[in-house]
Design a protein around this motif. Sequence first.
Motif, PDB file in Angstrom:
ATOM      1  N   VAL A 203      12.150 -35.369  15.108  1.00  0.00           N
ATOM      2  CA  VAL A 203      11.609 -34.679  16.285  1.00  0.00           C
ATOM      3  C   VAL A 203      12.154 -33.257  16.398  1.00  0.00           C
ATOM      4  N   PRO A 204      13.478 -33.012  16.257  1.00  0.00           N
ATOM      5  CA  PRO A 204      13.943 -31.616  16.259  1.00  0.00           C
ATOM      6  C   PRO A 204      13.326 -30.790  15.136  1.00  0.00           C
ATOM      7  N   LEU A 205      13.126 -31.395  13.969  1.00  0.00           N
ATOM      8  CA  LEU A 205      12.467 -30.693  12.866  1.00  0.00           C
ATOM      9  C   LEU A 205      11.041 -30.319  13.259  1.00  0.00           C
ATOM     10  N   SER A 206      10.311 -31.256  13.835  1.00  0.00           N
ATOM     11  CA  SER A 206       8.933 -30.991  14.234  1.00  0.00           C
ATOM     12  C   SER A 206       8.862 -29.929  15.331  1.00  0.00           C
ATOM     13  N   ARG A 207       9.747 -30.026  16.306  1.00  0.00           N
ATOM     14  CA  ARG A 207       9.748 -29.019  17.371  1.00  0.00           C
ATOM     15  C   ARG A 207      10.073 -27.629  16.819  1.00  0.00           C
ATOM     16  N   HIS A 208      10.893 -27.588  15.800  1.00  0.00           N
ATOM     17  CA  HIS A 208      11.202 -26.306  15.170  1.00  0.00           C
ATOM     18  C   HIS A 208       9.979 -25.769  14.422  1.00  0.00           C
ATOM     19  N   ILE A 209       9.345 -26.608  13.620  1.00  0.00           N
ATOM     20  CA  ILE A 209       8.176 -26.171  12.853  1.00  0.00           C
ATOM     21  C   ILE A 209       7.060 -25.713  13.779  1.00  0.00           C
ATOM     22  N   PHE A 210       6.905 -26.390  14.919  1.00  0.00           N
ATOM     23  CA  PHE A 210       5.803 -26.095  15.841  1.00  0.00           C
ATOM     24  C   PHE A 210       6.214 -25.196  17.005  1.00  0.00           C
TER      25      PHE A 210
END
Length: 387
Positions: free
Chosen positions: A308-315
């Motif tokens: 989730v932190p990875l996804s929030r960073h990418i998006f």
Amino acid sequence: MTYQIRLPRVNHTLETYTLSEVSPYSLTSAPARQRKAYAAAHVVADPFADNTPGAGATLDWDATLAYRRYLWGLGFSVAEAMDTAQRGMGLDWMVSQELIRRSLTEARSYGGEIACGAGTDHLLPRPGLTLADVIEAYQEQCAFIEGQGGRIILMASRALAACARAPEDYVYVYDAILSQVSQPVILHWLGEMFDPALASYWGHAEHGAAMEACLDLIQRHVSKIGGIKISLLDAEREVEMRRRLPEGVRMYTGDDFNFARLIRGDEQGYSHALLGIFDAIAPAAAAAFQALDAQEWERYGAILAPTVPLSRHIFQAPTYYYKTGVVFMAYLNGHQEHFRLVAGLESARSLVHLSDLFILADKAGLLVDPAMACERMRRVLAVAGMA
């Protein structure tokens, strides 16, 4: 073996980062049984072509189709020619047709499931644009996909958002299209954070009023709508809408911030998924779906928590540049031999952003070969004179 790399930080220094162990996730998986999971797939640009801003897209077809086989091998259905494939951000309708044709052929050969995006992106903005023009554009793309034997994801239309003057205009256009499709479609409500040109979709600037208009439309065409994907990055709004959908109409989360809890669901239901982040986190997401099928809720949560932190960073904003991070992940993991995007979008994120992405991907167990990932990260830094 320990792997280290020096990465640029926001304080203008290079800091040494020590990687974790090799990814624990398998690169093959059975499809999920309890949820329907579409991965919106990126395209691989031809690095020898003029894939610069404003130029026509040229793809590496072998690498592009190989990535779809990789996603099918992990149990995902593929959502083809969507915004993750840079639709409307470099990938035009002419190349999209070839992508759809090739991917449908590949799906039949592989035995993979696929649905394809139909929109109006070949309809150029111009004075005097009419609703009839929008309907004709939608009809052309829907006819092409169904003529190739494909299922339709009915994408939101920039042209409709530009010329519609009231909610009734949306009803008029969607009535015309949904009355003609031969099988149920997946509606696609893409929020303005993903595409500013889609602000006030369904005829309302406020998402609550827009949701009411969308639900009214779905009620009018229940037999022609198999589901709806909403990408508003608003978990509460999605849950509210999910609970009000007619029986048989699925909610597909497009929320790349809150997908883990929306897919898990609550006592009143859950969301299926049609997500761009699945392109980047496919092995972990596949393992999480297997845990969900086994009702191993702690394992499900533990797998997805670091994604989730990875996804929030990418998006992160500007959200529409998330494609850069998705392709960077594919490059780090060896799915393509270069870090180049259609329309030159490899330049859309900073080196510090990419360095943070590298760290978050490692912490999520998503760098399958740490040695290769480090070498490829160093190449990117070297181009910028920072290696």
